[in-house]
Design an enzyme around this catalytic site. Structure first.
Site, mmCIF file in Angstrom:
data_model
loop_
_atom_site.group_PDB
_atom_site.id
_atom_site.type_symbol
_atom_site.label_atom_id
_atom_site.label_comp_id
_atom_site.label_asym_id
_atom_site.label_seq_id
_atom_site.Cartn_x
_atom_site.Cartn_y
_atom_site.Cartn_z
ATOM 1 N N GLY A 22 -3.302 0.893 -9.601
ATOM 2 C CA GLY A 22 -3.466 1.609 -7.913
ATOM 3 C C GLY A 22 -2.466 3.552 -8.641
ATOM 4 O O GLY A 22 -1.690 3.294 -9.292
ATOM 5 N N ASN A 82 0.340 8.726 -4.713
ATOM 6 C CA ASN A 82 1.232 9.590 -4.117
ATOM 7 C C ASN A 82 2.166 8.248 -4.689
ATOM 8 O O ASN A 82 2.655 8.734 -5.944
ATOM 9 C CB ASN A 82 1.432 9.682 -3.710
ATOM 10 C CG ASN A 82 2.838 10.611 -2.881
ATOM 11 O OD1 ASN A 82 4.134 10.531 -1.985
ATOM 12 N ND2 ASN A 82 2.235 12.199 -3.463
ATOM 13 N N TRP A 83 2.815 7.361 -4.706
ATOM 14 C CA TRP A 83 3.138 6.401 -4.630
ATOM 15 C C TRP A 83 3.281 5.741 -6.539
ATOM 16 O O TRP A 83 3.706 5.512 -7.033
ATOM 17 C CB TRP A 83 3.879 5.240 -3.671
ATOM 18 C CG TRP A 83 5.160 4.067 -3.948
ATOM 19 C CD1 TRP A 83 5.313 3.239 -3.388
ATOM 20 C CD2 TRP A 83 6.462 4.716 -4.821
ATOM 21 N NE1 TRP A 83 6.619 2.401 -3.835
ATOM 22 C CE2 TRP A 83 7.160 3.524 -4.376
ATOM 23 C CE3 TRP A 83 6.765 5.509 -5.753
ATOM 24 C CZ2 TRP A 83 8.231 3.693 -4.610
ATOM 25 C CZ3 TRP A 83 8.238 5.668 -6.134
ATOM 26 C CH2 TRP A 83 8.950 4.358 -5.729
ATOM 27 N N PHE A 139 -6.249 -3.315 1.185
ATOM 28 C CA PHE A 139 -7.097 -3.329 -0.231
ATOM 29 C C PHE A 139 -6.627 -4.536 -0.891
ATOM 30 O O PHE A 139 -7.890 -4.772 -2.002
ATOM 31 C CB PHE A 139 -7.068 -2.397 -1.207
ATOM 32 C CG PHE A 139 -7.329 -0.775 -0.604
ATOM 33 C CD1 PHE A 139 -8.405 -0.848 0.735
ATOM 34 C CD2 PHE A 139 -6.838 0.539 -0.700
ATOM 35 C CE1 PHE A 139 -9.117 -0.058 1.432
ATOM 36 C CE2 PHE A 139 -7.467 1.791 0.089
ATOM 37 C CZ PHE A 139 -8.054 1.740 0.623
ATOM 38 N N ALA A 170 7.942 9.243 -1.618
ATOM 39 C CA ALA A 170 7.470 9.311 -3.472
ATOM 40 C C ALA A 170 7.701 10.878 -3.715
ATOM 41 O O ALA A 170 8.319 10.838 -5.436
ATOM 42 C CB ALA A 170 6.188 8.816 -3.730
ATOM 43 N N LYS A 215 9.823 -1.971 8.237
ATOM 44 C CA LYS A 215 10.498 -0.325 9.063
ATOM 45 C C LYS A 215 9.364 0.034 9.832
ATOM 46 O O LYS A 215 10.169 0.983 10.360
ATOM 47 C CB LYS A 215 11.032 0.172 7.606
ATOM 48 C CG LYS A 215 10.016 -0.069 6.601
ATOM 49 C CD LYS A 215 9.897 1.643 6.177
ATOM 50 C CE LYS A 215 8.326 1.882 5.593
ATOM 51 N NZ LYS A 215 8.970 2.248 3.733
ATOM 52 N N ASN A 224 4.676 7.636 9.794
ATOM 53 C CA ASN A 224 4.441 7.473 11.390
ATOM 54 C C ASN A 224 5.293 7.879 12.121
ATOM 55 O O ASN A 224 5.000 7.907 13.031
ATOM 56 C CB ASN A 224 5.619 5.628 10.378
ATOM 57 C CG ASN A 224 4.505 4.880 9.943
ATOM 58 O OD1 ASN A 224 3.108 4.112 9.926
ATOM 59 N ND2 ASN A 224 4.220 5.050 8.360
#
Lengths: 370, 370
Positions: free
Chosen positions: B16, B19-20, B104, B160, B212, B277
């Protein structure tokens, strides 16, 4: 208690009439009208002062049904009676609600000793502790000791003005032994927009309300240093962990679950998002510690003292006395910054090292298992 | 693992590169250089795409040492090598870091099956769960099942970009049985400004990171309705309580203490203060639900889907299937608002009544004791 009226009715007095005291009186007054087991009238003791126009505050409250100085624009309910005479205000009451700055409670208890009804019950909404040579004393314990009565506490995420506007919030009653009394307090405060629940952990609830102001100072420093939300959340979490560990070291009866109640995590969040402790600490950090808390308090709060700065010093005294300074790096650092011994960025630097534990007395394992 | 180099060195692949994922690769790469037990090179699998100028993303990353699309302006470290070939990227690695959108992961596991090194270890940074007929499956369990390897998780208050700027934060590794492996992951991620600790509660940590986002949607509604900090803190607290109760009902091994870790209360705070979110939910409430989430996502996130909306639906499916809808009024209401069945103010209205418990199967006592 029942709904038979007369002698068996509960009568409530609110000792204190600041911003939160006035909102508490309003909540109680609206419930007292609806609940048969309570006498309608709610006496509110007012520390008398003269308003700029020359009128006495208590007279102004009784004339307008508003606390024109500390909660302007909000009707308290016609059954709230302001009374500047402390002994007179509590004379007939068997349910006493204490809601004043904690540093006044010792004097108030002295004035009230021997003057309250037999069998009276108390609840404290005061934040803070008295630090004495023999150790810290919570305000609920001070009230119990000085007045010889049982004392519950009520704490929570309770910004007074938001409750006055009937915005949804929650609170926690902490009680020692008597669940029925706790339920009576819940009935007296609870409304659909102010949900109160009770837990058997008076010290845990009270220490949450007290210690969160120290964490709010730390959160304010992070805001002033513009460290971002990750850092702020991390500092709040470390603060919550120290609140829990400190409370459990002081009172082994304190329960972990209390910190999930409104008095715990929710009040911590509210206080670290808004609140004047956070705000003044932010200003202190922005000024790189070059303007003292005394100066900022004078400018931003009209000289009123920040609860968090006082509590940080009280907590520091307890920790020094008991040899716990190494165990609570965040609490310690907050005080040392407030006292001008460290610069604001220290609030984060201390966290970049894991806390050093004093293994000698086994406290290390105790803390890490908390 | 030791510092003897060669065959016994650990090799890390990051699956992956969003961003993170890019920040995770950067953290790992800087530690891998310093720790003798790790091979210097860190492979990062890139889901290949063409940049507007025509260059492939993986080529651009390898040319500039920056993820020019998802983390521009931050050098990843010369020992990060972008690789668009998934099987090739993981071929030599015995430590696999999964950090992709959770939807994914099923496909990625299918592609990787049979292609990873024997004895490899995994860690998942993915948030979310797969909801299947037989019940929900956490991503760590999906990885373990499909690839036949042990899988830890890493979650926390981790925006991030703030970590990329070296601002102080914390994270939590959750592990199942093997503490030594967990400590190896801690060594790989930990830096002075990114403090990682490990807890033996893989499901608890993973569910914190997942659930969360549902609470963040609720917090965003409160912001959009301008209800103030008391209400927001109350809703976050009720959300945390539901996160804990839901996790413990799903996995009785989940520990209360996990919710005091960075993955619990701290991540909840960060996500409810900032985060997309919260932001999109705020916009939804401000528009009184007249513009759909689909529309707002298209406008505010370029069509990317909100994790919280997806997770709310997944959680709702689990609750419907198990008869838990009455037990989790906040989770339920978030989904029903997102699905257009309720208006945003319902987020507070449901809280003004105490939750109705389904006493029949004893779940009521279970929940209230949680």
């Amino acid at each position: 208690m029942g709904s038979c009226g007369g002698e068996s009715e509960s009568r409530v007095a609110v000792v204190g009439s600041g911003n939160w005291g006035s909102v508490a009186a309003k909540l109680i007054a609206s419930n007292a009208l609806q609940l048969h087991s309570f006498h309608d009238e709610v006496r509110m003791w007012v520390f008398e002062e003269k308003l700029p126009a020359g009128e006495k505050l208590s007279d102004a409250i009784n004339r307008t049904n508003e606390n024109v100085k500390y909660l302007p624009g909000v009707k308290l309910g016609k059954n709230v009676v302001a009374d500047p005479d402390l002994a007179h205000a509590v004379k007939d009451a068997n349910m006493l609600v204490f809601v004043t700055p904690h540093q006044f409670m010792e004097g108030i208890c002295r004035d009230l000793a021997g003057k309250i009804r037999e069998g009276a019950q108390a609840i404290s909404l005061c934040k803070g502790m008295e630090v004495k040579k023999e150790g810290p004393q919570m305000i609920s314990a001070l009230i119990s000791e000085k007045l010889g009565i049982n004392c519950c506490v009520l704490m929570g995420a309770n910004i007074a003005n938001e409750i006055a506007e009937r915005k949804f919030s929650e609170a926690t009653v902490g009680y020692r032994d008597d669940k029925e009394i706790a339920e009576e307090w819940v009935r007296l405060f609870n409304t659909p927009y102010f949900r109160v629940s009770a837990v058997q952990d008076v010290e845990g609830v009270e220490l949450c309300g007290t210690l969160k102001n120290v964490v709010a100072i730390a959160a304010g420093f992070v805001d002033g240093l513009e460290m971002g939300n990750n850092t702020k959340a991390a500092i709040m979490r470390i603060g919550l962990r120290e609140m829990k560990a400190f409370s459990k070291l002081l009172f082994p009866s304190v329960k972990d679950t209390t910190f999930f109640e409104s008095c715990g995590v929710a009040d911590l969040i509210t206080t670290c998002l808004g609140g004047r402790n956070r705000k003044v600490a932010e200003a202190y950090a922005k000024n790189e510690g070059k303007r003292s808390f005394d100066e900022l308090e004078a400018e931003m709060l009209g000289g009123q003292k920040l609860q968090g700065v006082m509590t940080a010093r009280e907590v520091y005294e307890v920790m020094s006395h008991r040899g716990w300074l190494e165990l609570f790096p965040l609490f310690r650092t907050v005080h040392e910054i407030c006292a001008g011994q460290l610069q604001p960025p220290a609030i984060v630097e201390h966290s970049e090292q894991p806390p050093k534990f004093n293994a000698a007395d086994g406290t290390a394992e105790l803390i890490s298992s908390m």
